[in-house]
Write a protein that holds these residues in place. Structure first.
Motif, short mmCIF file in Angstrom:
data_model
loop_
_atom_site.label_atom_id
_atom_site.label_comp_id
_atom_site.label_asym_id
_atom_site.label_seq_id
_atom_site.Cartn_x
_atom_site.Cartn_y
_atom_site.Cartn_z
N GLU A 125 0.83 -1.20 0.00
CA GLU A 125 0.00 0.00 0.00
C GLU A 125 0.87 1.25 0.00
O GLU A 125 2.05 1.18 0.35
CB GLU A 125 -0.93 -0.02 1.21
CG GLU A 125 -1.90 -1.18 1.14
CD GLU A 125 -2.73 -1.40 2.37
OE1 GLU A 125 -3.88 -1.82 2.22
OE2 GLU A 125 -2.24 -1.15 3.48
N LYS A 127 1.13 5.22 1.44
CA LYS A 127 0.68 6.26 2.38
C LYS A 127 1.93 7.05 2.75
O LYS A 127 2.72 6.63 3.60
CB LYS A 127 0.04 5.65 3.63
CG LYS A 127 -0.43 6.70 4.63
CD LYS A 127 -0.97 6.04 5.89
CE LYS A 127 -1.32 7.09 6.92
NZ LYS A 127 -1.60 6.50 8.23
N ASN A 154 -2.48 -1.54 -3.43
CA ASN A 154 -3.76 -2.14 -3.05
C ASN A 154 -4.78 -1.13 -2.51
O ASN A 154 -5.98 -1.35 -2.63
CB ASN A 154 -3.56 -3.23 -2.00
CG ASN A 154 -2.87 -4.45 -2.56
OD1 ASN A 154 -2.52 -4.50 -3.74
ND2 ASN A 154 -2.66 -5.45 -1.72
N ASN A 155 -4.33 -0.06 -1.90
CA ASN A 155 -5.25 0.91 -1.31
C ASN A 155 -5.53 2.10 -2.23
O ASN A 155 -6.04 3.11 -1.78
CB ASN A 155 -4.72 1.41 0.04
CG ASN A 155 -3.42 2.19 -0.08
OD1 ASN A 155 -2.67 2.04 -1.05
ND2 ASN A 155 -3.15 3.02 0.90
N ASN A 162 -6.83 7.33 -2.31
CA ASN A 162 -7.05 6.24 -1.36
C ASN A 162 -8.46 5.69 -1.59
O ASN A 162 -9.42 6.45 -1.70
CB ASN A 162 -6.89 6.73 0.07
CG ASN A 162 -6.96 5.58 1.05
OD1 ASN A 162 -8.02 5.05 1.33
ND2 ASN A 162 -5.82 5.19 1.55
N LEU A 164 -10.34 3.92 0.43
CA LEU A 164 -11.17 3.73 1.61
C LEU A 164 -12.40 4.63 1.48
O LEU A 164 -12.27 5.84 1.32
CB LEU A 164 -10.37 4.10 2.86
CG LEU A 164 -10.94 3.68 4.21
CD1 LEU A 164 -11.05 2.16 4.30
CD2 LEU A 164 -10.04 4.19 5.33
N ARG A 174 -7.53 5.48 8.74
CA ARG A 174 -6.33 5.90 8.00
C ARG A 174 -5.18 6.28 8.92
O ARG A 174 -4.04 6.31 8.51
CB ARG A 174 -6.66 7.07 7.06
CG ARG A 174 -7.47 6.59 5.88
CD ARG A 174 -7.52 7.47 4.67
NE ARG A 174 -6.52 8.45 4.43
CZ ARG A 174 -5.46 8.28 3.63
NH1 ARG A 174 -5.24 7.13 3.05
NH2 ARG A 174 -4.62 9.27 3.43
#
Length: 191
Positions: A125, A127, A154-155, A162, A164, A174
């Motif tokens: 991922e 971030k 993946n995110n 993102n 989500l 997060r």
């Protein structure tokens, strides 16, 4: 080592240090998600209690550049958030790591000492996470993963955002530290 994990409700970083035998405590205004050594309250009230190391995760709501479009309407909140960051960075603790996404900390206080990604620590991922360090070395990547064949982590959505979904718990979810990063902090900074 006596370790304070400031502004952590998840217990992820605290438990990584505890697993290595450290006297690790998390502190947050809300209860911990994982039972353990947790101080529910304002971290400013415990900064002078003889900690050897503090890893701080101040709220990024008024700091992260991802929210820049709202900065003009939240100037006082941002000033208060920056004052809180300064209190944490100036705490009477020998070793300090402060973690936040790309934020105004870089322009209003100082540039980060390191920028890391979850995929450098075994999580597929992205971030972007900035670290401001005091008497600590930069983290060494422990498990660098290649970019998936899809061309995105993946995110991420196809546009790179993102994935989500919006919800009342989105910011809470997060903010949780990835386990691979927490374990690297404990192993590399807990020695």
């Amino acid at each position: 080592m006596k370790v304070l994990i400031a502004c952590e409700f998840s217990g992820v970083v605290r438990e990584a240090f505890k697993a290595l035998g450290h006297n690790a405590w998390s502190c947050d205004l809300i209860p911990s998600d994982i039972s353990g050594q947790h101080i529910q309250g304002d971290v400013r009230e415990v900064l002078h209690e003889g900690w050897d190391l503090m890893i701080a995760h101040p709220p990024c709501t008024y700091l992260a550049v991802s929210g820049a479009r709202w900065f003009k309407d939240r100037q006082q909140e941002q000033l208060d958030a920056l004052d809180f960051v300064k209190v944490l960075l100036d705490a009477p603790i020998e070793k300090i790591a402060l973690e936040n996404p790309k934020s105004v900390i870089s322009t209003k206080i100082r540039k980060p000492d390191q920028i890391i990604q979850p995929w450098q620590f075994g999580h597929p991922e992205q971030k972007t996470t900035c670290l401001w360090l005091k008497n600590l070395p930069p983290l060494i990547h422990t498990n660098v993963l290649p970019l998936p064949e899809s061309g995105r982590w993946n995110n991420q959505t196809p546009s790179g955002q993102n994935n989500l979904p919006e919800s009342k718990n989105r910011s809470r979810l997060r903010s949780i530290t990835y386990k691979g990063i927490a374990e690297a902090m404990a192993k590399q900074w807990g020695g």
